[in-house]
Design a protein around this motif. Structure first.
Motif, short mmCIF file in Angstrom:
data_model
loop_
_atom_site.label_atom_id
_atom_site.label_comp_id
_atom_site.label_asym_id
_atom_site.label_seq_id
_atom_site.Cartn_x
_atom_site.Cartn_y
_atom_site.Cartn_z
N THR A 208 2.23 1.93 -3.50
CA THR A 208 1.28 2.47 -4.47
C THR A 208 0.83 3.88 -4.11
O THR A 208 0.43 4.64 -5.00
CB THR A 208 0.06 1.55 -4.61
OG1 THR A 208 -0.55 1.38 -3.31
CG2 THR A 208 0.47 0.18 -5.13
N THR A 209 0.89 4.24 -2.83
CA THR A 209 0.43 5.57 -2.42
C THR A 209 1.55 6.56 -2.22
O THR A 209 1.31 7.75 -2.01
CB THR A 209 -0.38 5.46 -1.11
OG1 THR A 209 0.44 4.93 -0.07
CG2 THR A 209 -1.60 4.58 -1.30
N GLY A 210 2.81 6.03 -2.23
CA GLY A 210 3.96 6.92 -2.11
C GLY A 210 4.33 7.26 -0.68
O GLY A 210 5.15 8.16 -0.46
N GLY A 211 3.77 6.53 0.31
CA GLY A 211 4.13 6.77 1.69
C GLY A 211 5.47 6.15 2.05
O GLY A 211 6.12 5.52 1.23
N THR B 171 0.83 -1.20 0.00
CA THR B 171 0.00 0.00 0.00
C THR B 171 0.87 1.25 0.00
O THR B 171 0.59 2.23 -0.71
CB THR B 171 -0.93 0.00 1.22
OG1 THR B 171 -1.78 -1.13 1.16
CG2 THR B 171 -1.78 1.26 1.25
N MET B 172 1.95 1.22 0.78
CA MET B 172 2.88 2.34 0.82
C MET B 172 3.50 2.56 -0.57
O MET B 172 3.68 3.71 -1.01
CB MET B 172 3.99 2.08 1.84
CG MET B 172 3.52 2.02 3.27
SD MET B 172 2.92 3.62 3.87
CE MET B 172 2.49 3.17 5.57
#
Length: 255
Positions: free
Chosen positions: A248-251, A245-246
């Motif tokens: 794909t979201t750039g976190g 998730t990080m």
């Protein structure tokens, strides 16, 4: 010394007529110790397939070094490459890559036949391997006569019969149902505990959660590493999902 060393690996593809250059790998660095079980994950286009092809000596990098057992495979001459792969690497593919006109036994023997090993040696190796992989009773069958899970176990036997330094697996559960996937991952766990080094590229969080370490590739770089430590498979599954998730979201990812 690590079994596998990857240093400053780069790969640039030039489109036809040289109009455009695409950098698939920018600066990839990691090592794998003998006996490790490592998964590589990343979105489509992240560079993980390119990386696996270079590690398998199926493609040449634009820059950087790949050492397997101290040997820089990027410097091996083309005429010796096939022999080096047969002697040092085992391969498991998503689509099995079995020959339908060969029995499972003959498919498994193939890399040893190409290495000009005698039949007695081949048979002795398979006699030890087949019961562990649960295929002893189907060796005379042809690929079209057995299930996907049985095909993949035969493919694993073909990869292991040469006693390779490293087992490279490309989406090994991709064509399997949930039951066959669980059986294959259990098998990988057993052979790894017996000392076999495994490097697996996968989209499957379930498959990756069985590894000791997961490398996440993004934009041609190793974005993050996740170590199992004392985590269970379920805990690894959750942590891998969070990390993806990080990605794909750039976190920011955390170990």
């Amino acid at each position: 010394m690590p079994l596998l060393e990857v240093e400053h690996l780069q790969k640039i593809y030039t489109t036809r007529f040289g109009a455009t250059q695409v950098q698939a790998l920018k600066d990839v660095n990691f090592t794998i110790e003998k006996g490790e079980y490592v998964a590589i994950m990343g979105e489509s286009g992240s560079g993980k397939t390119t990386l696996l092809n270079i590690l398998a000596a199926l493609d040449r990098p634009t820059g950087g070094v790949v050492r397997l057992s101290g040997k820089d495979i990027t410097q091996i001459k083309e005429g010796r490459m096939a022999q080096f792969r047969r002697e040092h690497m085992g391969f498991v593919f998503q689509d099995f890559n079995l020959l339908d006109t060969f029995s499972l036994r003959d498919n498994i023997f193939l890399p040893l036949v190409l290495s000009r090993r005698g039949y007695n040696e081949m048979a002795a190796r398979l006699d030890m391997l087949a019961p562990k992989l649960g295929i002893a009773d189907i060796l005379n069958k042809f690929p079209y006569e057995v299930s996907g899970g049985q095909k993949q176990r035969a493919a694993v036997a073909r990869a292991l019969i040469t006693d390779p330094d490293i087992l490279l697996a490309d989406e090994p559960t991709g064509a399997l149902d949930s039951k066959a996937t669980a059986q294959l991952l259990d098998l990988f766990g057993h052979v790894n505990r017996d000392g076999q080094t495994i490097l697996m590229v996968t989209h499957s969080i379930r498959a990756a959660s069985c590894a000791q370490r997961v490398l996440f590739i993004k934009d041609g770089l190793v974005f993050h590493q996740l170590y199992r430590g004392e985590r269970t498979d379920d805990e690894m599954y959750a942590k891998i999902g969070d990390t993806l998730t990080m990605l794909t979201t750039g976190g920011a990812a955390h170990a």
